[in-house]
Design an enzyme around this catalytic site. Structure first.
Site, PDB file in Angstrom:
ATOM      1  N   CYS A 158     -11.659  -4.493   5.547  1.00 22.10           N
ATOM      2  CA  CYS A 158     -12.608  -5.491   5.027  1.00 22.10           C
ATOM      3  C   CYS A 158     -12.005  -6.895   5.066  1.00 22.10           C
ATOM      4  O   CYS A 158     -12.670  -7.858   5.480  1.00 22.10           O
ATOM      5  CB  CYS A 158     -13.019  -5.120   3.612  1.00 22.10           C
ATOM      6  SG  CYS A 158     -11.628  -4.722   2.533  1.00 22.10           S
TER       7      CYS A 158
ATOM      8  N   HIS B 254     -13.275  -9.559  -2.688  1.00 13.74           N
ATOM      9  CA  HIS B 254     -12.041 -10.318  -2.453  1.00 13.74           C
ATOM     10  C   HIS B 254     -12.444 -11.781  -2.226  1.00 13.74           C
ATOM     11  O   HIS B 254     -13.587 -12.069  -1.834  1.00 13.74           O
ATOM     12  CB  HIS B 254     -11.340  -9.886  -1.170  1.00 13.74           C
ATOM     13  CG  HIS B 254     -11.071  -8.422  -1.029  1.00 13.74           C
ATOM     14  ND1 HIS B 254     -10.154  -7.751  -1.785  1.00 13.74           N
ATOM     15  CD2 HIS B 254     -11.568  -7.495  -0.171  1.00 13.74           C
ATOM     16  CE1 HIS B 254     -10.096  -6.478  -1.402  1.00 13.74           C
ATOM     17  NE2 HIS B 254     -10.953  -6.301  -0.426  1.00 13.74           N
TER      18      HIS B 254
HETATM   19  P1  NAD Z   1     -13.582   6.983  -0.366  1.00  9.67           P
HETATM   20  O1  NAD Z   1     -12.510   7.633  -1.117  1.00  9.67           O
HETATM   21  O2  NAD Z   1     -14.664   6.288  -1.098  1.00  9.67           O
HETATM   22  O3  NAD Z   1     -14.286   8.037   0.602  1.00  9.67           O
HETATM   23  C1  NAD Z   1     -13.554   8.932   1.378  1.00  9.67           C
HETATM   24  C2  NAD Z   1     -14.328  10.225   1.534  1.00  9.67           C
HETATM   25  O4  NAD Z   1     -13.595  11.105   2.393  1.00  9.67           O
HETATM   26  C3  NAD Z   1     -14.536  10.965   0.204  1.00  9.67           C
HETATM   27  O5  NAD Z   1     -15.868  11.436   0.177  1.00  9.67           O
HETATM   28  C4  NAD Z   1     -13.534  12.119   0.284  1.00  9.67           C
HETATM   29  O6  NAD Z   1     -13.971  13.256  -0.431  1.00  9.67           O
HETATM   30  C5  NAD Z   1     -13.525  12.399   1.775  1.00  9.67           C
HETATM   31  N1  NAD Z   1     -12.312  13.079   2.260  1.00  9.67           N
HETATM   32  C6  NAD Z   1     -11.066  13.057   1.719  1.00  9.67           C
HETATM   33  N2  NAD Z   1     -10.231  13.791   2.477  1.00  9.67           N
HETATM   34  C7  NAD Z   1     -10.959  14.271   3.519  1.00  9.67           C
HETATM   35  C8  NAD Z   1     -10.659  15.102   4.637  1.00  9.67           C
HETATM   36  N3  NAD Z   1      -9.428  15.570   4.855  1.00  9.67           N
HETATM   37  N4  NAD Z   1     -11.662  15.401   5.511  1.00  9.67           N
HETATM   38  C9  NAD Z   1     -12.904  14.934   5.310  1.00  9.67           C
HETATM   39  N5  NAD Z   1     -13.250  14.149   4.257  1.00  9.67           N
HETATM   40  C10 NAD Z   1     -12.289  13.820   3.380  1.00  9.67           C
HETATM   41  O7  NAD Z   1     -12.839   6.011   0.657  1.00  9.67           O
HETATM   42  P2  NAD Z   1     -13.429   4.677   1.292  1.00  9.67           P
HETATM   43  O8  NAD Z   1     -13.210   3.565   0.337  1.00  9.67           O
HETATM   44  O9  NAD Z   1     -14.808   4.916   1.825  1.00  9.67           O
HETATM   45  O10 NAD Z   1     -12.397   4.438   2.470  1.00  9.67           O
HETATM   46  C11 NAD Z   1     -12.534   5.089   3.722  1.00  9.67           C
HETATM   47  C12 NAD Z   1     -11.808   4.291   4.780  1.00  9.67           C
HETATM   48  O11 NAD Z   1     -12.410   2.996   4.847  1.00  9.67           O
HETATM   49  C13 NAD Z   1     -10.318   4.035   4.511  1.00  9.67           C
HETATM   50  O12 NAD Z   1      -9.645   3.963   5.754  1.00  9.67           O
HETATM   51  C14 NAD Z   1     -10.311   2.686   3.848  1.00  9.67           C
HETATM   52  O13 NAD Z   1      -9.075   2.007   3.988  1.00  9.67           O
HETATM   53  C15 NAD Z   1     -11.410   1.997   4.647  1.00  9.67           C
HETATM   54  N6  NAD Z   1     -12.044   0.854   3.966  1.00  9.67           N
HETATM   55  C16 NAD Z   1     -12.345   0.905   2.645  1.00  9.67           C
HETATM   56  C17 NAD Z   1     -12.920  -0.197   2.028  1.00  9.67           C
HETATM   57  C18 NAD Z   1     -13.235  -0.202   0.580  1.00  9.67           C
HETATM   58  O14 NAD Z   1     -13.161  -1.253  -0.033  1.00  9.67           O
HETATM   59  N7  NAD Z   1     -13.625   0.889  -0.032  1.00  9.67           N
HETATM   60  C19 NAD Z   1     -13.209  -1.330   2.781  1.00  9.67           C
HETATM   61  C20 NAD Z   1     -12.950  -1.332   4.153  1.00  9.67           C
HETATM   62  C21 NAD Z   1     -12.349  -0.214   4.741  1.00  9.67           C
END
Ligand code: NAD
Length: 337
Positions: A141, A220
């Site tokens: 992000c 942010h």
């Molecule tokens: P999150 O924890 O909200 O969601 C992750 C999901 O993946 C959950 O539903 C979890 O149960 C599932 N999961 C966990 N282990 C797994 C596996 N082995 N196989 C399949 N599913 C699995 O996380 P998020 O915030 O959505 O982040 C996901 C990605 O996006 C990360 O790489 C993060 O760095 C990136 N990201 C997050 C944000 C943010 O602010 N939340 C912003 C930009 C990018």
């Protein structure tokens, strides 16, 4: 119509699922869940077929009365591309353990390292270089926010050097476990990783960043200083921001002087989940002084990367070879201003 799946239906995954569903050239075939929680219930309610990434938990889904369509492996067989939205580090593992073995194209998110995936993506900055690629990382992000505004500045005036101070939210709004609750936590690793991450997208610009975390969940903010190659005025920069597809100049004077007010604005716009896909830049903060540009922007961490995922799908599946056309199509379908 291309078949897309989401592995990891969490904060980013559920938003990407809805964004893909809003397009007319791709559809969601299924999403994966690990636990039978309210997000799993909501996914089924929204009409997404649910697949198990932890098949041993099938009985828990049964007990919770949540309908399951199969295992994640069964979903992957049906797809042209999977968007891996699992927590940081798991995506890279899935790349080698699963996707490469079955020959499935995959998008990863900003929690993965550039080197593990091989290619990084921001639609306005490098769509064309990701056309036809098998594995692409949509940058984080914060990196997305920096690329969105630095690219138009680079095109307008050239950039000698960028310095930025990133004020980072401590947790997402749904996170009851992370902090700090009452502290400012500097990232003492200087420069922080954000600058080099921008260089995976815009390689010939030097970006040096410092970061600190503050007790908020909303957005942010970035304080950015750019040494320019060429002489331009503040109005020239403002015009460039106004013309950029996913940058939203906003005015403090319209009571948009904080992240709280921006989030309220997103809700008033009727955005699903209060999403703010654009990068708001405070117009009053944009200032060119003695060849250096200063500005402040905000980043809605839960949603700014979402349209980028849609464009990355189009590039990788060669649905559109012109990045600008893809951006316009995505923006229109998602109601991006
Ligand atoms: P999150 O924890 O909200 O969601 C992750 C999901 O993946 C959950 O539903 C979890 O149960 C599932 N999961 C966990 N282990 C797994 C596996 N082995 N196989 C399949 N599913 C699995 O996380 P998020 O915030 O959505 O982040 C996901 C990605 O996006 C990360 O790489 C993060 O760095 C990136 N990201 C997050 C944000 C943010 O602010 N939340 C912003 C930009 C990018």
């Amino acid at each position: 119509m291309k078949n897309i799946g989401i592995n990891g239906y969490g904060t980013i995954g559920k938003r990407v699922a809805d964004a893909v569903s809003a397009q007319d050239d791709m559809k969601i075939v299924g999403v994966t869940k690990r636990s039978p929680d309210f997000e799993a219930q909501m996914a089924v309610k929204k009409g997404y077929d649910l697949y198990l990434s932890a098949p041993e938990k099938e009985s828990q889904f049964e007990e919770a009365g949540i309908e399951v369509s199969g295992t994640a492996d069964e979903l992957f067989e049906k797809l042209d591309l999977v968007v891996d939205c699992t927590p940081g580090g798991i995506g890279s593992q899935n790349k080698t353990d699963i996707y490469e073995k079955i020959g499935l194209k995959a998008i990863f998110e900003g929690g993965e390292d550039h080197d593990a995936i091989g290619s990084s993506f921001n639609a306005e900055a490098n769509y064309e270089s990701n056309i036809g690629k098998d594995y692409v990382r949509v940058v984080s992000c914060n990196t997305t926010g920096l690329c969105r505004t630095l690219k138009p500045v680079y095109d307008l005036a050239g950039i000698k050097k960028v310095r930025a101070v990133m004020v980072r939210r401590a947790a997402d709004p749904n996170d009851a476990k992370k902090g700090p609750i009452n502290a400012i936590v500097p990232t003492t690793e200087v420069p922080s990783h954000h600058g080099p991450d921008v260089q995976t997208i815009i390689p010939d610009v030097t970006v040096i960043t410092m970061a600190l975390m503050v007790p908020t969940t909303l957005m942010h903010t970035h304080n950015i200083m750019v040494e320019l190659e060429n002489n331009v005025t503040t109005d020239d920069v403002l015009d460039a921001f106004k013309e950029a597809y996913r940058v939203l100049p906003i005015q403090k004077s319209l009571k948009l002087g904080s992240t709280a007010e921006i989030m309220e604005y997103a809700k008033d716009l009727g955005r699903s989940r209060g999403n703010m896909y654009e990068i708001p830049v405070w117009e009053e903060s944009v200032n060119v002084e003695d060849g250096e540009l200063f500005y402040m922007q905000a980043v809605h961490q839960e949603s700014d990367v979402v349209p980028e995922n849609v464009d990355a799908i189009r590039a990788m599946l060669e649905l559109e070879d012109d990045g600008e056309k893809s951006i316009i199509k995505t923006n229109k379908a998602m109601g991006i201003l």
